[in-house]
Design an enzyme around this catalytic site. Structure first.
Site, short mmCIF file in Angstrom:
data_model
loop_
_atom_site.label_atom_id
_atom_site.label_comp_id
_atom_site.label_asym_id
_atom_site.label_seq_id
_atom_site.Cartn_x
_atom_site.Cartn_y
_atom_site.Cartn_z
N HIS A 189 -0.18 -9.59 -10.54
CA HIS A 189 0.71 -10.58 -9.72
C HIS A 189 -0.16 -11.64 -9.38
CE1 HIS A 189 3.44 -12.30 -6.90
NE2 HIS A 189 2.75 -12.14 -5.98
N GLN A 196 -5.06 2.08 5.61
CA GLN A 196 -3.82 2.86 5.54
C GLN A 196 -3.30 3.74 4.50
OE1 GLN A 196 -1.07 -0.70 4.88
NE2 GLN A 196 -1.47 -1.47 6.88
#
Length: 432
Positions: free
Chosen positions: A272, A197
């Protein structure tokens, strides 16, 4: 008014059903565009007022685009005084667009909640062959919702087509972690998705595209993505840690007995994961340091910190699935923090590229840090932050984890062979 369609996985696109049947009768080939587009064009407002008519947008084989129902028309806006102040169209790509998070997010984007009530938008939705019919359903729901600011909806399965000229890329789609899957394997599988991507964004997106990576592990996925986009500034990439910030604000507000909007300057440092560091040292309640209001240091250092770190796991135990609605809300909050000036003396959390940071955090990773924005989509790091030993020790632990993850994906960032040694599993349960 809608246009019926027939989908061909081999062609990766949509063909109007009447055209497909006619082609079979005449033995001719129908061109299959790779994107199915729902379009309601924004034309020059002054010209609309002058002409005072609604005209059809070209579709099908003649124009190379296809439209569906109401999106096939250019509308007369002469009765709308606000058209004079409408801004230039903003194009937003969303990957994983058929998923639960997107199901909450897309309608917030289309409603004007994120970019404002004078900001027309185009949505470009990226899915897969398996999710394409679901994408069609999402498109239909967006059409039926009659959002006046939503001017175009495109659906597709190829990132090079979907990311063409986009101003924002919200990368939500990622492979979930299956039973027995090692964390290193997940890093590799999802890393390849984000490398691909990134290459697509580098080739076809706006040179100033803002990229928010949500798919986990989001910090390292964001690093992989930015390493594959040499034509786009590294500062344009973000990893979503706003949900963690919102969770921390909630816990502080509950403990202090105040409403959430009284809590500010809560930073999430690091990854995270369960090594994330919710910072109470710099946080404030109604402008006062949290430690002046909540004087229970043991609660702050232990219960508060662990509650925020493990909130995702507890939620999935209670709810039976990972967070979707609150994640969508946090994506909205993260974007709004970049397109709205930060109040004086405050900041927000987002995972950004560390090179050049003033805190002494290792360079060349994506690390959640306190940021401010002038509302132009860019940010600067907050410098008026305090550190103590408790905070710094935990920041270094999260830093070490991200450096280890970086070694695991070296083959995807152009830095040689990968070497993966992740002895501790700190992925957020249900959010991986």
């Amino acid at each position: 008014m809608g246009l019926s369609t027939a989908y061909s996985p081999a062609g990766s696109g949509l063909v109007p059903a009447p055209l497909a049947r006619a082609a079979r009768r005449r033995s001719v080939q129908v061109r299959r565009p790779r994107l199915a587009t729902v379009r309601c064009s924004v034309v020059d407002a002054a010209k609309q007022v002058q002409d005072g008519v609604a005209t059809a947008v070209g579709g099908g084989a003649a124009s190379g685009n296809e439209c569906f129902g109401v999106f096939c028309n250019i509308y007369d806006l002469k009765a709308e005084d606000k058209t004079k102040s409408w801004k230039k169209l903003v194009t937003i790509a969303v990957s994983g667009a058929a998923g639960m998070i997107s199901n909450h997010l897309l309608f917030k984007l289309a409603s004007g909640e994120v970019f404002g009530q004078d900001q027309p938008i185009a949505l470009k939705l990226l899915g897969s062959e398996r999710s394409f019919q679901a994408l069609e359903g999402v498109r239909m729901e967006l059409e039926d919702s009659l959002y006046p600011l939503l001017r175009e909806v495109s659906i597709g399965i190829g990132p090079y087509e979907v990311f063409q000229d986009v101003d924002w890329a919200l990368l939500i789609g990622a492979k979930p972690r299956g039973p027995g899957m090692e964390r290193a394997a997940l890093l590799d599988i999802n890393g390849q998705i984000f490398a691909d991507q990134g290459k697509a964004l580098n080739a076809v997106a706006s040179r100033n595209v803002k990229v928010l990576v949500v798919g986990n592990p989001c910090n390292t996925n964001a690093l992989i993505c930015l390493k594959n986009t040499p034509n786009i500034p590294a500062k344009n990439f973000h990893a979503l840690t706003r949900l963690d910030e919102n969770r921390a604000k909630c816990q502080i507000a509950l403990k202090a007995g105040v409403f959430y909007d009284k809590v500010s300057n809560v930073t999430i440092w690091g990854n995270h994961s369960t090594t994330q560091v919710p910072d109470f040292l710099n946080a404030k309640i109604d402008g006062r340091p949290v430690k002046e209001i909540i004087q229970d240091t043991k609660w702050l250092e232990e219960e508060f910190t662990m509650t925020v770190q493990k909130r995702g796991g507890v939620l999935i135990q209670k709810w039976g699935r990972s967070s979707a609605a609150s994640t969508a809300v946090s994506i909205v909050d993260a974007i709004k923090s970049l397109v709205t000036p930060t109040p004086e003396g405050e900041w927000f959390s987002t995972g950004v590229y560390t090179t050049g940071n003033p805190y002494g955090i290792a360079e060349d990773i994506v690390f959640s840090m306190p940021c401010r924005s002038k509302g132009d989509g860019d940010y600067e790091l907050a410098t008026d932050v305090s550190m103590d030993d408790f905070l710094w020790e935990r920041i270094k632990k999260s830093e070490a984890e991200l450096l280890a993850e970086k070694k695991c994906v070296a083959h995807l960032t152009g830095e040689g062979d990968a070497f993966c040694d992740l002895p501790e599993d700190t992925m957020l349960p249900g959010e991986n």
